[in-house]
Design a protein around this motif. Structure first.
Motif, mmCIF file in Angstrom:
data_model
loop_
_atom_site.group_PDB
_atom_site.id
_atom_site.type_symbol
_atom_site.label_atom_id
_atom_site.label_comp_id
_atom_site.label_asym_id
_atom_site.label_seq_id
_atom_site.Cartn_x
_atom_site.Cartn_y
_atom_site.Cartn_z
ATOM 1 N N ALA A 1 0.830 -1.206 0.000
ATOM 2 C CA ALA A 1 0.000 0.000 0.000
ATOM 3 C C ALA A 1 0.866 1.258 0.000
ATOM 4 O O ALA A 1 0.909 2.002 0.986
ATOM 5 C CB ALA A 1 -0.940 -0.012 1.196
ATOM 6 N N HIS A 2 1.520 1.509 -1.125
ATOM 7 C CA HIS A 2 2.323 2.723 -1.282
ATOM 8 C C HIS A 2 1.443 3.961 -1.166
ATOM 9 O O HIS A 2 1.911 5.024 -0.738
ATOM 10 C CB HIS A 2 3.011 2.674 -2.645
ATOM 11 N N HIS A 3 0.157 3.847 -1.534
ATOM 12 C CA HIS A 3 -0.741 5.006 -1.464
ATOM 13 C C HIS A 3 -1.067 5.384 -0.029
ATOM 14 O O HIS A 3 -1.553 6.484 0.216
ATOM 15 C CB HIS A 3 -2.024 4.742 -2.253
ATOM 16 N N GLU B 1 6.781 -18.845 -6.953
ATOM 17 C CA GLU B 1 8.143 -19.371 -7.068
ATOM 18 C C GLU B 1 9.201 -18.304 -6.818
ATOM 19 O O GLU B 1 10.323 -18.634 -6.443
ATOM 20 C CB GLU B 1 8.344 -19.982 -8.448
ATOM 21 N N ARG B 2 8.860 -17.068 -7.061
ATOM 22 C CA ARG B 2 9.817 -15.963 -6.904
ATOM 23 C C ARG B 2 9.078 -14.768 -6.327
ATOM 24 O O ARG B 2 7.845 -14.714 -6.358
ATOM 25 C CB ARG B 2 10.426 -15.594 -8.253
ATOM 26 N N PRO B 3 9.793 -13.786 -5.797
ATOM 27 C CA PRO B 3 9.108 -12.594 -5.287
ATOM 28 C C PRO B 3 8.246 -11.950 -6.375
ATOM 29 O O PRO B 3 8.653 -11.838 -7.537
ATOM 30 C CB PRO B 3 10.270 -11.671 -4.884
ATOM 31 N N ARG B 4 7.070 -11.545 -5.990
ATOM 32 C CA ARG B 4 6.128 -10.925 -6.929
ATOM 33 C C ARG B 4 5.472 -9.756 -6.230
ATOM 34 O O ARG B 4 4.884 -9.926 -5.156
ATOM 35 C CB ARG B 4 5.095 -11.952 -7.372
ATOM 36 N N VAL B 5 5.581 -8.567 -6.814
ATOM 37 C CA VAL B 5 5.201 -7.348 -6.107
ATOM 38 C C VAL B 5 4.208 -6.530 -6.929
ATOM 39 O O VAL B 5 4.445 -6.219 -8.098
ATOM 40 C CB VAL B 5 6.446 -6.485 -5.811
ATOM 41 N N LEU B 6 3.110 -6.191 -6.279
ATOM 42 C CA LEU B 6 2.154 -5.212 -6.785
ATOM 43 C C LEU B 6 2.234 -3.998 -5.866
ATOM 44 O O LEU B 6 2.247 -4.147 -4.644
ATOM 45 C CB LEU B 6 0.754 -5.817 -6.787
ATOM 46 N N VAL B 7 2.301 -2.818 -6.440
ATOM 47 C CA VAL B 7 2.379 -1.584 -5.651
ATOM 48 C C VAL B 7 1.172 -0.714 -5.988
ATOM 49 O O VAL B 7 0.913 -0.424 -7.162
ATOM 50 C CB VAL B 7 3.680 -0.821 -5.950
ATOM 51 N N GLY C 1 10.720 -1.602 -8.497
ATOM 52 C CA GLY C 1 10.819 -2.853 -9.240
ATOM 53 C C GLY C 1 9.498 -3.593 -9.293
ATOM 54 O O GLY C 1 9.461 -4.825 -9.418
ATOM 55 N N ALA C 2 8.381 -2.858 -9.222
ATOM 56 C CA ALA C 2 7.059 -3.479 -9.162
ATOM 57 C C ALA C 2 6.774 -4.290 -10.425
ATOM 58 O O ALA C 2 7.078 -3.865 -11.534
ATOM 59 C CB ALA C 2 5.985 -2.414 -8.977
ATOM 60 N N ASP C 3 6.163 -5.451 -10.227
ATOM 61 C CA ASP C 3 5.693 -6.258 -11.341
ATOM 62 C C ASP C 3 4.355 -5.759 -11.863
ATOM 63 O O ASP C 3 3.943 -6.118 -12.971
ATOM 64 C CB ASP C 3 5.542 -7.718 -10.906
ATOM 65 N N GLU C 4 3.691 -4.948 -11.063
ATOM 66 C CA GLU C 4 2.358 -4.457 -11.408
ATOM 67 C C GLU C 4 2.064 -3.235 -10.556
ATOM 68 O O GLU C 4 2.508 -3.147 -9.409
ATOM 69 C CB GLU C 4 1.329 -5.560 -11.130
ATOM 70 N N LEU C 5 1.325 -2.287 -11.114
ATOM 71 C CA LEU C 5 0.870 -1.120 -10.365
ATOM 72 C C LEU C 5 -0.649 -1.145 -10.290
ATOM 73 O O LEU C 5 -1.326 -1.463 -11.270
ATOM 74 C CB LEU C 5 1.313 0.184 -11.040
ATOM 75 N N MET C 6 -1.187 -0.808 -9.122
ATOM 76 C CA MET C 6 -2.633 -0.748 -8.925
ATOM 77 C C MET C 6 -3.011 0.694 -8.615
ATOM 78 O O MET C 6 -2.487 1.287 -7.670
ATOM 79 C CB MET C 6 -3.068 -1.684 -7.801
#
Length: 354
Positions: free
Chosen positions: A211-213, A237-243, A326-331
């Motif tokens: 929750a960067h917001h 399997e690996r780090p996965r980040v949504l910001v 390094g986000a894999d996705e932004l919300m």
């Protein structure tokens, strides 16, 4: 819908496989967080219908997923039952993933959550996300006790135990006992705004939605700990980040300032402990309100870490967040009065050129 296959109107600035988020100014896939904002003078039906409209538009634009939150007894927030609202969104859309951002586990029995979201996954295979969070969704102690059947706030140990129990129910064999014959399952995510929550996601091998917001000052340290301590699991399997990033896009700076003022006043009320009773004012009413200069400066610093601006500026700021984290996705969370303005903001971000 595969967001990498560009169609007219879709998000066109998407990172290619193996390419860092900042390469060529590309963005990672984009998603939407919707709080079911209840505008002054509107009712619950209007707020919930607006979530459906936003989800349909997000799907048309090629956004990857739409999540709804869990809050309780806030005048300006209609998202109180994420399982129910997720079900309605899934039935009202196609292609886009839907789910919770998130279910606040300390308010619910883990088995009940597993049953609800495994049922959703059976009805809409491959489209259901189960984002799990820790907080109660309110600061009102009477509400917390009502939700928790007389208990006060949960401890870290209670939360961890409930989360482990829930994940056990979602494992393939257990999920088939939760829902006989189940062959599709929700994708679990852990929500966090702190270092501790990110470390728990790493320990359990879960994808992390940060929750960067809400807590931009915690973002880089928390994501660093998550990646350093991550253990592969059946879930990831690996780090996965949504910001998640608060995002408001409008054609001019004057419109950005006008449309963004109600959300700043709502945040000020939250900081001062008045958040539950603060309505989401119209821009016209918000323009007549003033803030303590020190608080306004503090909120301005928080907003500077988000993505407010014209299409090019908003897109550049989203790209900067993606590059830094390094986000894999932004919300994108767009706390703007008026559904049409919220959908315009999403459309402008989607159409902005690299």
């Amino acid at each position: 819908m595969d967001i990498s296959q560009h169609q007219p109107g879709e998000v066109r600035s998407v990172r290619r496989a193996g390419e860092p988020p900042s390469a060529a100014g590309l963005l990672p896939p984009l998603s939407v967080l919707d709080l079911a904002l209840t505008e002054e003078g509107a009712g619950a039906r209007d707020a919930l219908a607006a979530v459906v409209s936003t989800a349909r538009r997000a799907s048309e634009l090629g956004f990857r997923r739409v999540w709804v939150a869990e809050h309780h007894r806030y005048r300006s927030v209609g998202s109180v039952a994420p399982a129910v609202l997720s079900s309605h969104l899934a039935a009202s859309t196609s292609g886009v993933r839907v789910g919770s951002g998130g279910v606040l586990l300390t308010n619910h029995a883990p088995l009940a959550v597993a049953e609800q979201f495994t049922t959703l996954a059976a009805l809409h295979p491959g489209r259901i996300d189960l984002g799990i969070g820790r907080g109660p969704g309110t600061n009102d102690l009477d509400t917390i006790r009502a939700l928790r059947r007389g208990a006060d706030r949960a401890t870290d140990d209670e939360y961890r135990a409930g989360l482990v129990e829930l994940l056990e129910y979602l494992a393939d064999a257990d999920a088939r006992r939760v829902l006989p014959g189940a062959d599709a399952f929700p994708e679990p995510w852990l929500l966090s705004s702190s270092v501790g929550g990110s470390e728990l996601a790493a320990e359990l091998g879960l994808p992390l939605a940060f929750a960067h917001h809400i807590r931009p000052d915690n973002t880089l340290e928390a994501l660093g700990r998550y990646r350093e301590q991550f253990r592969a699991s059946r879930w990831c399997e690996r780090p996965r980040v949504l910001v998640s990033v608060e995002t408001l896009c409008a054609p001019t700076h004057a419109e950005v300032d006008r449309l963004g003022r109600p959300a700043m006043l709502a945040m000020a009320a939250a900081v001062e402990g008045r958040g539950a009773e603060a309505p989401l004012l119209s821009p016209a009413k918000a323009a007549t309100e003033t803030l303590n200069p020190a608080l306004e400066e503090r909120l301005g610093r928080m907003r500077a870490a988000q993505a407010y601006g014209t299409p090019e500026e908003a897109r550049r700021r989203l790209s900067a967040v993606a590059s830094q984290t390094g986000a894999d996705e932004l919300m994108l969370s767009t706390p703007v009065y008026d559904l049409n303005e919220r959908m315009r903001s999403l459309s402008l971000v989607a159409a902005a050129k690299p």
